[in-house]
Write an enzyme that holds these catalytic residues in place. Structure first.
Site, short mmCIF file in Angstrom:
data_model
loop_
_atom_site.label_atom_id
_atom_site.label_comp_id
_atom_site.label_asym_id
_atom_site.label_seq_id
_atom_site.Cartn_x
_atom_site.Cartn_y
_atom_site.Cartn_z
N ILE A 36 0.88 -1.17 0.00
CA ILE A 36 0.00 0.00 0.00
C ILE A 36 0.92 1.22 0.00
CG2 ILE A 36 -1.84 1.25 1.17
CD1 ILE A 36 -2.66 -1.59 0.29
N TYR A 37 0.84 2.00 -1.08
CA TYR A 37 1.71 3.17 -1.24
C TYR A 37 0.99 4.43 -0.77
CZ TYR A 37 5.14 0.51 -3.83
OH TYR A 37 6.11 -0.40 -4.18
N PHE A 38 1.78 5.35 -0.22
CA PHE A 38 1.28 6.62 0.29
C PHE A 38 2.05 7.76 -0.35
CE2 PHE A 38 0.14 3.52 3.40
CZ PHE A 38 -1.09 3.94 3.89
#
Length: 181
Positions: A36-38
């Site tokens: 999960i990229y932010f």
């Protein structure tokens, strides 16, 4: 730590697996990964070439979770960059903290990854949801070590495996973002 990594598009997992076996590479593990990229509220990581992710890995009955920061790439040939990683216990709580302080979820990247070990190389065959097959070869170095020799040895190993083109410096996140714009 400095991660020296080169990724290439491949035609067939089976063909590469056979070549790796002939070379003497050993299968080390197979796992499912969800990243999960932010994005930062202060700078656009797409523009600064940085990454912040929460990675959950599943192998058999074992689950591991890590936060990873990847700094900007430091050369024009590979994905060599500084990487800092830390194990955590709860991905949802961590994501909640990131979002509370202004970070935005960008996208999830899911893949099945088969690892191989060969000499000082970690080789992975990546079946990424939404993409064609890829292979990555990487070497980890200590901060301050010269990465050019490691980089050259990675390209030599690709050549030994019959791969001389299809190299990709963009991340799986960027590849997926370009498809689903």
């Amino acid at each position: 730590m400095i991660e020296v990594e080169v990724k290439a598009k491949i035609d067939s997992f089976k063909e590469i697996e056979e070549k790796l076996e002939k070379l003497g590479a050993e299968k080390s593990k197979h796992e499912f990964q969800e990243d999960i990229y932010f994005n930062s509220p202060v700078v656009d990581f797409a523009k600064t070439d940085e990454a912040l992710r929460i990675r959950t890995t599943k192998q058999n009955d074992e689950t591991n979770i890590f936060i990873t920061y990847k700094g900007p790439k430091i050369d024009q040939k590979s994905k060599t960059r500084k990487e800092i990683e830390m194990g955590i216990e709860d991905s949802q709580k961590c994501a909640g903290i990131f979002e509370e302080i202004g970070f935005n979820k960008v996208r999830a990247v899911r893949k099945n990854r088969q690892y191989y070990k060969y000499e000082n190389f970690e080789i992975s065959l990546d079946d990424v949801e939404g993409l064609t097959p890829y292979m990555e070869i990487e070497v980890e170095l200590n901060d301050g070590e010269d990465y050019s020799e490691a980089q050259n040895s990675i390209f030599e190993l690709f050549e030994e495996l019959g791969i001389t083109d299809g190299f990709e410096r963009t991340s799986y996140l960027e590849l997926l973002e370009n498809i689903y714009k």
